[in-house]
Design a protein around this motif. Structure first.
Motif, PDB file in Angstrom:
ATOM      1  N   UNK A   8       0.706  -1.021   0.245  1.00 37.71           N
ATOM      2  CA  UNK A   8       0.098  -0.135  -0.026  1.00 37.71           C
ATOM      3  C   UNK A   8       0.973   1.141   0.044  1.00 37.71           C
ATOM      4  N   UNK A   9       0.578   2.045  -0.959  1.00 36.12           N
ATOM      5  CA  UNK A   9       1.486   3.444  -0.945  1.00 36.12           C
ATOM      6  C   UNK A   9       0.288   4.323  -0.912  1.00 36.12           C
ATOM      7  N   UNK A  10       0.684   5.384   0.055  1.00 30.63           N
ATOM      8  CA  UNK A  10      -0.223   6.484   0.545  1.00 30.63           C
ATOM      9  C   UNK A  10       0.212   7.886  -0.080  1.00 30.63           C
ATOM     10  N   UNK A  11      -0.519   8.424  -0.975  1.00 31.73           N
ATOM     11  CA  UNK A  11       0.114   9.642  -1.455  1.00 31.73           C
ATOM     12  C   UNK A  11      -0.902  10.590  -1.108  1.00 31.73           C
ATOM     13  N   UNK A  12      -0.599  11.835  -0.549  1.00 32.85           N
ATOM     14  CA  UNK A  12      -1.407  12.796  -0.154  1.00 32.85           C
ATOM     15  C   UNK A  12      -2.679  12.413   0.460  1.00 32.85           C
ATOM     16  N   UNK A  13      -2.702  11.251   1.273  1.00 36.36           N
ATOM     17  CA  UNK A  13      -3.796  10.644   2.064  1.00 36.36           C
ATOM     18  C   UNK A  13      -4.743   9.669   1.347  1.00 36.36           C
ATOM     19  N   UNK A  14      -3.981   9.314  -0.056  1.00 30.75           N
ATOM     20  CA  UNK A  14      -5.038   8.551  -0.860  1.00 30.75           C
ATOM     21  C   UNK A  14      -4.176   7.149  -0.827  1.00 30.75           C
ATOM     22  N   UNK A  15      -4.793   5.987  -0.720  1.00 31.73           N
ATOM     23  CA  UNK A  15      -4.023   4.831  -0.482  1.00 31.73           C
ATOM     24  C   UNK A  15      -4.121   4.126  -1.951  1.00 31.73           C
ATOM     25  N   UNK A  16      -3.261   3.738  -2.481  1.00 31.99           N
ATOM     26  CA  UNK A  16      -2.671   3.138  -3.744  1.00 31.99           C
ATOM     27  C   UNK A  16      -2.350   1.561  -3.546  1.00 31.99           C
TER      28      UNK A  16
END
Length: 54
Positions: A8-16
């Motif tokens: 799980x990669x979190x970018x600006x609060x969005x989980x990818x």
């Protein structure tokens, strides 16, 4: 990015996650001027990229 070992990669609060699709990313980042989402589509595949501006 502490969940990266779980995929799980979190970018600006969005989980990818593994099952995150490009449409979700486009909709999630469209309101943030620091990001640019590009999509290129052919008969065989759709390729996406995400660019972060600092």
């Amino acid at each position: 990015m502490n969940k990266l070992n779980n995929g799980i990669l979190t970018i600006e609060g969005i989980e990818v996650k593994q099952d995150t699709n490009l449409d979700f990313l486009e909709k999630s980042f469209v309101t943030n001027p620091n990001f640019e989402v590009r999509k290129r589509q052919s008969d065989e595949a759709t390729v996406g990229s995400l660019r972060l501006y600092n």
